[in-house]
Design a protein around this motif. Structure first.
Motif, mmCIF file in Angstrom:
data_model
loop_
_atom_site.group_PDB
_atom_site.id
_atom_site.type_symbol
_atom_site.label_atom_id
_atom_site.label_comp_id
_atom_site.label_asym_id
_atom_site.label_seq_id
_atom_site.Cartn_x
_atom_site.Cartn_y
_atom_site.Cartn_z
ATOM 1 N N PRO A 86 66.510 -16.604 28.159
ATOM 2 C CA PRO A 86 65.272 -15.867 27.918
ATOM 3 C C PRO A 86 65.541 -14.436 27.451
ATOM 4 N N VAL A 87 64.708 -13.980 26.534
ATOM 5 C CA VAL A 87 64.764 -12.612 26.025
ATOM 6 C C VAL A 87 63.518 -11.884 26.507
ATOM 7 N N ALA A 88 63.719 -10.732 27.118
ATOM 8 C CA ALA A 88 62.615 -9.931 27.643
ATOM 9 C C ALA A 88 62.333 -8.757 26.716
ATOM 10 N N GLN A 89 61.219 -8.113 26.967
ATOM 11 C CA GLN A 89 60.831 -6.942 26.179
ATOM 12 C C GLN A 89 61.933 -5.884 26.162
ATOM 13 N N GLY A 90 62.551 -5.651 27.315
ATOM 14 C CA GLY A 90 63.608 -4.648 27.390
ATOM 15 C C GLY A 90 64.830 -5.010 26.568
ATOM 16 N N ASP A 91 65.103 -6.310 26.412
ATOM 17 C CA ASP A 91 66.244 -6.736 25.606
ATOM 18 C C ASP A 91 66.012 -6.413 24.132
ATOM 19 N N LEU A 92 64.788 -6.689 23.650
ATOM 20 C CA LEU A 92 64.451 -6.325 22.277
ATOM 21 C C LEU A 92 64.495 -4.808 22.114
ATOM 22 N N ASP A 93 64.012 -4.100 23.097
ATOM 23 C CA ASP A 93 63.998 -2.636 23.041
ATOM 24 C C ASP A 93 65.412 -2.079 22.878
ATOM 25 N N ASP A 94 66.361 -2.659 23.591
ATOM 26 C CA ASP A 94 67.748 -2.198 23.471
ATOM 27 C C ASP A 94 68.271 -2.363 22.038
ATOM 28 N N VAL A 95 67.954 -3.491 21.420
ATOM 29 C CA VAL A 95 68.406 -3.748 20.050
ATOM 30 C C VAL A 95 67.791 -2.739 19.086
ATOM 31 N N ILE A 96 66.492 -2.487 19.248
ATOM 32 C CA ILE A 96 65.806 -1.549 18.352
ATOM 33 C C ILE A 96 66.357 -0.140 18.522
ATOM 34 N N ALA A 97 66.501 0.303 19.763
ATOM 35 C CA ALA A 97 66.980 1.668 20.019
ATOM 36 C C ALA A 97 68.391 1.872 19.494
ATOM 37 N N ALA A 98 69.221 0.810 19.527
ATOM 38 C CA ALA A 98 70.584 0.921 19.011
ATOM 39 C C ALA A 98 70.602 1.013 17.486
ATOM 40 N N ALA A 99 69.605 0.404 16.831
ATOM 41 C CA ALA A 99 69.577 0.381 15.363
ATOM 42 C C ALA A 99 69.024 1.667 14.776
ATOM 43 N N SER A 100 67.979 2.216 15.405
ATOM 44 C CA SER A 100 67.362 3.430 14.853
ATOM 45 C C SER A 100 66.453 4.080 15.881
ATOM 46 N N PRO A 101 66.536 5.420 16.047
ATOM 47 C CA PRO A 101 65.608 6.120 16.943
ATOM 48 C C PRO A 101 64.242 6.339 16.310
ATOM 49 N N ARG A 102 64.075 5.946 15.048
ATOM 50 C CA ARG A 102 62.824 6.230 14.335
ATOM 51 C C ARG A 102 61.750 5.176 14.558
ATOM 52 N N VAL A 103 62.119 3.985 15.046
ATOM 53 C CA VAL A 103 61.122 2.930 15.257
ATOM 54 C C VAL A 103 60.186 3.331 16.391
ATOM 55 N N PHE A 104 58.890 3.215 16.145
ATOM 56 C CA PHE A 104 57.879 3.593 17.140
ATOM 57 C C PHE A 104 57.252 2.313 17.709
ATOM 58 N N VAL A 105 56.112 1.913 17.234
ATOM 59 C CA VAL A 105 55.456 0.693 17.716
ATOM 60 C C VAL A 105 56.082 -0.506 17.005
ATOM 61 N N HIS A 106 56.265 -1.600 17.734
ATOM 62 C CA HIS A 106 56.860 -2.788 17.117
ATOM 63 C C HIS A 106 56.311 -4.045 17.768
ATOM 64 N N ARG A 107 56.351 -5.124 17.007
ATOM 65 C CA ARG A 107 55.919 -6.424 17.527
ATOM 66 C C ARG A 107 56.754 -7.501 16.870
ATOM 67 N N LEU A 108 57.330 -8.360 17.689
ATOM 68 C CA LEU A 108 58.179 -9.452 17.205
ATOM 69 C C LEU A 108 57.337 -10.706 17.036
ATOM 70 N N ASP A 109 57.280 -11.210 15.815
ATOM 71 C CA ASP A 109 56.551 -12.451 15.529
ATOM 72 C C ASP A 109 57.546 -13.605 15.573
ATOM 73 N N ALA A 110 57.439 -14.424 16.616
ATOM 74 C CA ALA A 110 58.355 -15.559 16.800
ATOM 75 C C ALA A 110 57.611 -16.876 16.779
ATOM 76 N N ARG A 111 56.470 -16.914 16.105
ATOM 77 C CA ARG A 111 55.669 -18.139 16.100
ATOM 78 C C ARG A 111 56.310 -19.239 15.255
ATOM 79 N N ASP A 112 57.086 -18.848 14.253
ATOM 80 C CA ASP A 112 57.826 -19.837 13.455
ATOM 81 C C ASP A 112 59.179 -20.055 14.139
ATOM 82 N N PRO A 113 59.444 -21.259 14.677
ATOM 83 C CA PRO A 113 60.689 -21.471 15.426
ATOM 84 C C PRO A 113 61.944 -21.349 14.576
ATOM 85 N N SER A 114 61.795 -21.291 13.250
ATOM 86 C CA SER A 114 62.972 -21.224 12.389
ATOM 87 C C SER A 114 63.342 -19.794 11.994
#
Length: 416
Positions: free
Chosen positions: A331-359
């Protein structure tokens, strides 16, 4: 550790109908939210509780419903507020602002503002009275110390008049203190929106600087916390808790969490087996004498510094159990995604992951400066997302990501 309550806890809940079977069997299963609601309030009723309700020492309330379905609760009046005030008054980094008599300005969801205005309207006009559509500051005052300022659901849509009004109201709290100090209580993203708009519209120089800041209403992304710490010189601390439990943990100004378990204990159980598991938070609490909770699943997820189920080693509150993305890696939690985003760029503000397509997965994002990520940042984010979700991933810059109906941001879109 089997998580079973001590004899002292059993003695205090043995007369509550909800727990009778558990007392007789000598085993308390994990308490889920539907069990609290099933047969309510008779499943909680004792002669002592009935007397407390008659005297006003206990009252019926509804949970906020921002993270799960609203449920009825029984608690002392101002239970959550008193929990907040006590923690504020004892916090090693910000207690001085409590003891100096700082006013508390609350900038959070419009639902919270509306609740305060509704309570005040019914105090004045009776149980059917409704607040004004745009309640003035006095109608938004919780008590002598606290008032609420947000009047819109989506902070990204605040206009210049909204921002100027809120800054003026904040200045009123600052001016009421002999040293010009006040305490700012907020949802982290709401405050980030206010700062960003004040900067963009040339109002930042007039923004009254707080003496302390608490964000306590929803998960605060790492980039939002960085943004607030960049703009404010005072301590910025997180309080973790809920309507039914009060506050359980607090962060210090560096972001490290500390337990605040007055009449409480915590156990961690894995959401799923794994090498570095994500844990569900299970709480036993006698803090609310009218509705003690034994082995209650709060719905929150945590990770610990060494992967062990030791509550003293909690390093991250990762979001909600109901909002987990299932992947082949676990399982991936909100904090796990947050870690990935923060490591990539400090400029990302609001975000939403669309995972409705399983592919595939698509991360839609906004930035603090309004510009898309640079190619190197976007590539780093794509790689991080692909590794996290175990599916091909892409990113898409947006000017605006709408906030949820609750006044909080949803980090994940996936099929039920």
């Amino acid at each position: 550790m089997n998580g079973q309550p001590s004899a002292d806890v059993v003695a205090q809940v043995k007369d509550i109908p909800l727990y009778r079977t558990s007392v007789e069997r000598g085993h308390f299963p994990i308490l889920e939210k539907p069990e609290i609601a099933r047969g309510f309030p008779d499943n909680w009723m004792t002669p002592a509780l009935a007397a407390a309700l008659d005297s006003g020492e206990a009252e019926f309330v509804l949970s906020t419903g921002t993270n799960h379905a609203r449920m009825q609760l029984i608690r002392p009046p101002y239970f959550l507020l008193n929990s907040y005030y006590r923690l504020w008054s004892e916090h090693p980094d910000i207690a001085h602002t409590w003891h100096e008599g700082c006013r508390r300005v609350s900038l959070t969801t419009v639902l919270a503002t509306e609740h305060v205005a509704r309570v005040n309207a019914r105090k004045r006009g009776g149980p059917q009275a409704e607040p004004d559509p745009l309640p003035d500051l006095e109608q938004r005052r919780l008590d002598e110390r606290t008032f609420y300022v947000n009047l819109r659901r989506d902070p990204a849509l605040w206009d210049r008049a909204d921002v100027e009004r809120m800054i003026d109201e904040i200045r009123a709290a600052q001016s009421a203190h002999p040293h010009g100090s006040y305490h700012l209580d907020c949802s982290g993203p709401h405050l980030a929106h206010l700062v960003r708009k004040a900067v963009d519209w040339g109002l930042w120089a007039t923004f009254p600087r707080p003496a302390s800041i608490v964000h306590a209403y929803e998960y605060t992304p790492l980039n939002v916390r960085r943004y607030l710490q960049h703009h404010f010189a005072c301590p910025v601390v997180d309080l973790f808790g809920s309507t039914e439990l009060g506050y359980l943990f607090y962060s210090d100004r560096t972001g490290r969490y500390h337990p605040y378990l007055d009449r409480m204990s915590v156990e961690l159980i894995p959401v799923e087996p794994g090498d570095h598991p994500l844990y569900a938070l299970i709480v036993t609490s006698l803090r609310n004498p009218h509705m003690p909770l034994v082995r209650y699943r709060s719905g929150d997820c945590v990770r610990t510094e060494d992967g062990s189920p030791d509550p003293a080693r909690i390093t991250r509150f990762c979001g909600r159990e109901k909002e987990l993305l299932k992947t082949e890696h676990g399982p991936v939690a909100q904090g796990d995604l947050d870690d990935v985003i923060a490591a990539a760029s400090p400029r990302v503000f609001v975000h939403r992951l669309d995972a409705r397509d399983p592919s595939r997965a698509l991360l839609r994002y906004t930035t603090f400066d309004g510009a898309p990520l640079a190619p190197a940042e976007a590539d780093a984010l794509r790689r991080g997302l692909t590794g996290l979700t175990a599916r091909p991933s892409d990113v898409e810059h947006q000017r605006h990501i709408p906030i949820g109906a609750s006044g909080k941001y949803a980090w994940l879109a996936q099929d039920a």
